[in-house]
Design a protein around this motif. Structure first.
Motif, PDB file in Angstrom:
ATOM      1  N   MET A   1     -16.349   6.438  -6.783  1.00 19.80           N
ATOM      2  CA  MET A   1     -15.709   6.124  -5.483  1.00 19.80           C
ATOM      3  C   MET A   1     -16.511   4.925  -4.641  1.00 19.80           C
ATOM      4  N   PRO A   2     -15.816   4.004  -4.154  1.00 20.86           N
ATOM      5  CA  PRO A   2     -16.529   2.956  -3.454  1.00 20.86           C
ATOM      6  C   PRO A   2     -16.945   3.533  -2.027  1.00 20.86           C
ATOM      7  N   SER A   3     -18.137   2.791  -1.589  1.00 20.73           N
ATOM      8  CA  SER A   3     -18.742   3.551  -0.402  1.00 20.73           C
ATOM      9  C   SER A   3     -17.762   3.453   0.848  1.00 20.73           C
ATOM     10  N   ASP A   4     -16.721   2.501   0.888  1.00 18.30           N
ATOM     11  CA  ASP A   4     -15.899   2.209   2.111  1.00 18.30           C
ATOM     12  C   ASP A   4     -14.626   3.288   1.874  1.00 18.30           C
ATOM     13  N   THR A   5     -14.510   4.201   1.069  1.00 21.59           N
ATOM     14  CA  THR A   5     -13.420   4.984   0.944  1.00 21.59           C
ATOM     15  C   THR A   5     -13.655   6.557   1.181  1.00 21.59           C
ATOM     16  N   LYS A   6     -12.757   7.134   1.587  1.00 24.03           N
ATOM     17  CA  LYS A   6     -12.740   8.512   2.020  1.00 24.03           C
ATOM     18  C   LYS A   6     -11.678   9.506   1.201  1.00 24.03           C
ATOM     19  N   PHE A   7     -11.851  10.740   1.033  1.00 24.67           N
ATOM     20  CA  PHE A   7     -10.953  11.610   0.346  1.00 24.67           C
ATOM     21  C   PHE A   7     -10.647  12.629   1.155  1.00 24.67           C
ATOM     22  N   ASN A   8      -9.350  13.061   1.018  1.00 30.69           N
ATOM     23  CA  ASN A   8      -8.901  14.219   1.953  1.00 30.69           C
ATOM     24  C   ASN A   8      -9.158  15.478   0.891  1.00 30.69           C
ATOM     25  N   ARG A   9      -9.885  16.467   1.622  1.00 32.02           N
ATOM     26  CA  ARG A   9     -10.189  17.628   0.720  1.00 32.02           C
ATOM     27  C   ARG A   9      -8.951  18.597   0.275  1.00 32.02           C
ATOM     28  N   LYS A  10      -7.957  18.408   0.972  1.00 39.87           N
ATOM     29  CA  LYS A  10      -6.847  19.239   0.857  1.00 39.87           C
ATOM     30  C   LYS A  10      -5.874  18.631  -0.289  1.00 39.87           C
ATOM     31  N   SER A  11      -5.739  17.094  -0.190  1.00 41.86           N
ATOM     32  CA  SER A  11      -4.555  16.577  -1.055  1.00 41.86           C
ATOM     33  C   SER A  11      -5.613  15.782  -2.354  1.00 41.86           C
ATOM     34  N   LYS A  12      -6.806  15.695  -2.104  1.00 43.38           N
ATOM     35  CA  LYS A  12      -7.537  14.930  -3.145  1.00 43.38           C
ATOM     36  C   LYS A  12      -7.232  13.447  -3.178  1.00 43.38           C
ATOM     37  N   GLN A  13      -6.659  12.984  -2.292  1.00 41.06           N
ATOM     38  CA  GLN A  13      -6.391  11.523  -2.247  1.00 41.06           C
ATOM     39  C   GLN A  13      -7.590  10.723  -1.693  1.00 41.06           C
ATOM     40  N   VAL A  14      -7.770   9.820  -2.314  1.00 43.57           N
ATOM     41  CA  VAL A  14      -8.848   8.859  -2.039  1.00 43.57           C
ATOM     42  C   VAL A  14      -8.313   7.625  -1.334  1.00 43.57           C
ATOM     43  N   SER A  15      -8.739   7.264  -0.088  1.00 44.84           N
ATOM     44  CA  SER A  15      -8.247   6.162   0.726  1.00 44.84           C
ATOM     45  C   SER A  15      -9.179   5.406   1.110  1.00 44.84           C
ATOM     46  N   LYS A  16      -8.356   3.977   1.372  1.00 42.38           N
ATOM     47  CA  LYS A  16      -9.371   2.944   2.179  1.00 42.38           C
ATOM     48  C   LYS A  16      -8.635   2.806   3.345  1.00 42.38           C
ATOM     49  N   TYR A  17      -9.542   2.384   4.343  1.00 42.06           N
ATOM     50  CA  TYR A  17      -8.945   2.409   5.871  1.00 42.06           C
ATOM     51  C   TYR A  17      -9.175   1.110   6.223  1.00 42.06           C
ATOM     52  N   TYR A  18      -8.419   0.103   6.837  1.00 42.47           N
ATOM     53  CA  TYR A  18      -8.721  -1.155   7.317  1.00 42.47           C
ATOM     54  C   TYR A  18      -7.696  -1.358   8.712  1.00 42.47           C
ATOM     55  N   GLN A  19      -8.161  -2.498   9.174  1.00 39.12           N
ATOM     56  CA  GLN A  19      -7.542  -2.792  10.529  1.00 39.12           C
ATOM     57  C   GLN A  19      -6.515  -3.855  10.146  1.00 39.12           C
ATOM     58  N   LEU A  20      -5.371  -3.696  10.768  1.00 37.82           N
ATOM     59  CA  LEU A  20      -4.249  -4.822  10.674  1.00 37.82           C
ATOM     60  C   LEU A  20      -3.526  -4.789  11.995  1.00 37.82           C
ATOM     61  N   ASN A  21      -3.618  -5.986  12.577  1.00 36.15           N
ATOM     62  CA  ASN A  21      -2.922  -6.383  13.806  1.00 36.15           C
ATOM     63  C   ASN A  21      -3.440  -5.147  15.081  1.00 36.15           C
ATOM     64  N   GLY A  22      -4.639  -5.028  14.894  1.00 36.65           N
ATOM     65  CA  GLY A  22      -5.024  -4.092  16.070  1.00 36.65           C
ATOM     66  C   GLY A  22      -5.106  -2.768  15.744  1.00 36.65           C
ATOM     67  N   SER A  23      -4.342  -2.427  14.500  1.00 32.29           N
ATOM     68  CA  SER A  23      -4.036  -0.892  14.402  1.00 32.29           C
ATOM     69  C   SER A  23      -4.707  -0.607  13.154  1.00 32.29           C
ATOM     70  N   ARG A  24      -5.018   0.716  12.830  1.00 26.01           N
ATOM     71  CA  ARG A  24      -5.800   1.317  11.785  1.00 26.01           C
ATOM     72  C   ARG A  24      -4.858   1.704  10.757  1.00 26.01           C
ATOM     73  N   ARG A  25      -4.936   1.191   9.563  1.00 34.22           N
ATOM     74  CA  ARG A  25      -4.224   1.463   8.404  1.00 34.22           C
ATOM     75  C   ARG A  25      -4.788   2.165   7.453  1.00 34.22           C
ATOM     76  N   ARG A  26      -4.110   3.016   6.451  1.00 33.56           N
ATOM     77  CA  ARG A  26      -4.785   3.553   5.355  1.00 33.56           C
ATOM     78  C   ARG A  26      -3.922   3.359   3.875  1.00 33.56           C
ATOM     79  N   ILE A  27      -4.527   3.008   2.766  1.00 31.43           N
ATOM     80  CA  ILE A  27      -3.984   2.922   1.646  1.00 31.43           C
ATOM     81  C   ILE A  27      -4.611   3.735   0.500  1.00 31.43           C
ATOM     82  N   VAL A  28      -3.871   4.532  -0.138  1.00 32.88           N
ATOM     83  CA  VAL A  28      -4.397   5.370  -1.267  1.00 32.88           C
ATOM     84  C   VAL A  28      -4.709   4.648  -2.433  1.00 32.88           C
ATOM     85  N   VAL A  29      -5.874   4.721  -3.060  1.00 34.44           N
ATOM     86  CA  VAL A  29      -6.473   4.003  -4.141  1.00 34.44           C
ATOM     87  C   VAL A  29      -6.716   4.954  -5.371  1.00 34.44           C
ATOM     88  N   GLY A  30      -6.557   6.076  -5.278  1.00 37.81           N
ATOM     89  CA  GLY A  30      -6.752   7.103  -6.403  1.00 37.81           C
ATOM     90  C   GLY A  30      -7.028   8.503  -6.089  1.00 37.81           C
TER      91      GLY A  30
END
Length: 728
Positions: A1-30
């Motif tokens: 897992m890259p250092s800037d990613t986090k995972f949900n312990r319940k769903s096991k989804q690994v996500s990357k968080y980033y800012q877009l137009n002042g709002s926080r967005r999330r995208i699943v990468v694995g």
């Protein structure tokens, strides 16, 4: 897992968080697995291209077309015969897929050169994620396919063969390949099939004589005779409960040790004998003239004659065996013609040499030269040709016609021995099944290009032969299916490329159905139907989308279009087979719902209510149609009669006026009588005063008006009627 990613312990989804137009967005990468690792998806490739290229390599542009017919055939055969599962259990997913890919490559290209694999299979659908290089396969044959894994695969194939519970005749034969591997324990000088005087590696195969399917194989040192290598094969087959009726062997296996090994396994044998063996000589001396073009001893349609007798196979054999002596008219004729031509040619050459030697001596009488120089009779013709000499000089060549005739007539004879008593025709027909083994060696050496080992170690030789066995199994299944359908095997293998998928504008592949009916029938023989083709295209799309999570290739259970029950799954087939072996009836298990013959709730309530009210239940009707109904034949007959009545045309009357009509004279006469009667009879008015007359009141009023001196008109009368009435 890259250092800037986090995972949900319940769903096991690994996500990357980033800012877009002042709002926080999330995208699943694995998907998280363990120890900080993850299964990645296509989003990972887009957002982490450096890591993707580091771990998965650079993504090449997609091909506009991917052929999937060869893969479909291999997948169907692999599951149909259990070959893929055996490879999977013995080698593991990656090595199993690589073996299947190289076997299909050998089928398609008729080549075993690993250097051409990557280019040839670039646009083919593969079991592996990508076509590996020749360096990868070199390491694969040398290190990955160990002898223990290969032996495990042999055992699994034999166990599957034994599960068929049928008695078969096996053809066992050996061959060899040229090999220049240095410091090899397998490479040695022997009787090379190529006659190149090079070191060779021997191998021996066992083949099912009924359908030419390969059973097992062994690799041996090049100096090992086939008769010694046979002991390993026959013991290996006997230890795993193979239902073998007997073995069919060539004359190279005709030895006392081989016969004793077969007898110890309580198997029958059919083996060709060499001419020097005692059994052959005894049968030839006793029965050669009895079968020479004697039609009463014909055993085949191609001019083969034979009879059987009982003699010892070898001079020191302890017991008698059943031996069949056979005479082939075609072989005898060809051999006799060839012998005649050779004797005459050698005679001409020797006489020409004698004349040349005589001419040389006469031109130089003082020269010291050998008068018989260059005059040598071939060893196999010494009993037919001889020299006539005068004063120590050869002057002519003489021919022994009796020996020549005997040598010509003795050709075309062969003997076949068997353990149990059989007729000459039965022995001959059984030995002809050995053609199945010849076909396999022809496939291995020509169709699969395995006539030379292009490797650098003994371990790689074992790996190459294992993959060659896999390719032989695949091609034999295709060959048998093509034979049943009346198709050419090599042509159909090339036509498998006509089943392909095309790259669509959205970047996904679509199955293109431009195949022939012959190709469709061939694939259906292996369980591949049209419902599978788009599934194969979707599998390519999944491979291109990201790393393959599961490397095991499975044939999906799809329901065939149209009416009928869906095909049975492998689990259902295995359960039925287990039930039959256990002596069960094998009846199918009922699906969801109440038990067969039970009543629903409404019926039960109605029956209880009728019982309480004292209503006797109606007797259940017996099987058959309802009372008063008509059977199908009656209904169809009545329908036909009704249609016939509707289609009946009115009967056309014959010449003359219609029935009941009157002629013209009668009609005119009746009209004239009616007119005269009307003129003579007064017209009687109906009730009421005559038309145009006035009633009494009108007449009195008009008289009063006239007496007063007034005139009366219709207009004035109307006005008078409308005027108000006065009392005057």
């Amino acid at each position: 897992m890259p250092s800037d990613t986090k995972f949900n312990r319940k769903s096991k989804q690994v996500s990357k968080y980033y800012q877009l137009n002042g709002s926080r967005r999330r995208i699943v990468v694995g998907v998280y697995t363990e120890d900080g690792k993850m299964h990645v998806n296509d989003n990972f490739r887009v957002h982490y291209p450096e890591l993707w290229e580091k771990y998965y390599g650079k993504i090449d542009p997609l091909h506009h077309q991917v052929c999937m017919g060869l893969y479909a055939a291999g997948l169907g055969i692999g599951h149909y015969t259990g070959l893929y599962q055996d490879l999977l259990d013995a080698f593991g997913p990656q090595s199993c897929n690589a073996s299947m890919d190289f076997a299909l490559y050998s089928l398609r290209e008729q080549s075993s050169t690993a250097q051409l694999f990557q280019e040839a299979m670039e646009t083919q659908m593969l079991f592996s994620r990508k076509p590996y290089s020749d360096a990868w396969y070199s390491e694969f044959f040398r290190m990955t396919l160990t002898e223990s894994k290969i032996h495990d695969f042999k055992i699994r194939r034999l166990r599957r063969f034994a599960e068929q519970n049928r008695k078969v005749w096996l053809c066992i034969d050996g061959s060899n390949n040229d090999c220049v591997v240095e410091n090899s324990e397998l490479s040695a000088f022997g009787e090379s099939k190529s006659h190149n005087s090079k070191p060779i590696v021997s191998y021996i195969w066992a083949v099912d004589a009924s359908d030419a399917r390969p059973v097992t194989w062994f690799v041996n040192n090049g100096s090992t005779p086939d008769c010694k290598a046979f002991d390993e094969v026959i013991k290996f087959l006997g230890d795993y409960g193979i239902g073998v009726e007997g073995v069919i062997l060539d004359r190279g296996f005709a030895s006392n040790d081989v016969i004793n090994a077969i007898t110890a396994c309580n198997l029958d044998y059919v083996v060709m004998l060499k001419g020097k063996f005692g059994g052959f000589r005894a049968m030839f001396e006793a029965h050669a003239n009895d079968i020479h073009w004697k039609v009463e001893h014909a055993v085949s349609d191609d001019g083969v004659f034979g009879l059987v007798g009982h003699h010892k196979l070898f001079d020191k054999s302890p017991e008698m065996s059943c031996i069949g002596l056979f005479f082939s008219g075609v072989s005898n004729s060809c051999r006799f013609v060839k012998l005649i031509g050779r004797v005459r040619k050698v005679t001409r050459e020797l006489r020409a040499q004698i004349r040349a030697n005589a001419a040389g001596r006469s031109s130089s009488p003082n020269a010291e030269a050998d008068p018989n120089a260059g005059l040598v009779i071939p060893s196999d013709l010494k009993n037919i040709l001889s020299f006539r000499t005068e004063n120590g000089k050869i002057v002519d060549v003489e021919c022994n016609n009796a020996a020549w005739q005997q040598a010509g007539e003795s050709g075309g004879y062969f003997a076949i021995a068997t353990r149990t008593d059989k007729t000459a025709e039965e022995i001959y027909n059984l030995y002809r099944l050995r053609d199945a083994c010849e076909k396999q060696y022809a496939i291995v050496k020509t169709q699969l290009d395995a006539h030379t080992f292009r490797v650098h170690s003994d371990a790689a030789i074992h790996g190459r032969m294992a993959v060659c066995f896999v390719a032989a199994v695949l091609r034999t299944e295709i060959m048998n299916a093509c034979k049943a359908l009346g198709l050419d095997t090599n042509v159909m293998i090339r036509k498998l490329d006509s089943l392909y998928c095309l790259l669509a504008p959205d970047g996904s592949y679509r199955a293109i159905l431009k195949h022939s009916n012959a190709l469709k029938a061939l694939l259906e023989a292996f369980g591949i139907r049209s419902e599978h083709w788009q599934f194969l295209a979707n599998e390519i799309n999944e491979q291109n989308a990201g790393p393959v999570y599961a490397q095991v290739r499975k044939l999906p259970e799809v329901v065939k279009r149209g009416r009928g029950r869906p095909p049975k799954t492998e689990a259902q087939k295995a359960a039925e087979l287990q039930g039959k072996q256990a002596g069960l009836s094998g009846l199918p298990k009922r699906g969801p719902g109440r038990p067969k013959g039970s009543l629903n709730k409404k019926t039960i309530e109605r029956m209880e209510r009728e019982k309480a009210e004292g209503i006797e239940p109606k007797p259940k009707r017996k099987p058959g149609r309802p009372k008063g109904s008509k059977n199908r034949s009656t209904i169809e007959r009545e329908q036909r009669e009704a249609e016939q009545l509707q289609n009946v045309a009115p009967i056309k009357r014959g010449p003359g006026r219609p029935k009941g009509s009157r002629n013209k004279a009668t009609i005119e006469r009746e009209k004239q009588k009616d007119a005269e009667r009307l003129m003579n009879e007064p017209v009687k008015r109906g009730p009421g005063r005559p038309k145009g007359s006035k009633n009494r009141k009108t007449l009195a009023r008009e008289a009063a008006i006239a007496k007063a001196g007034f005139t009366v008109s219709k207009t004035s009368l109307r006005q008078h009627r409308k005027a108000p009435k006065s009392g005057d």
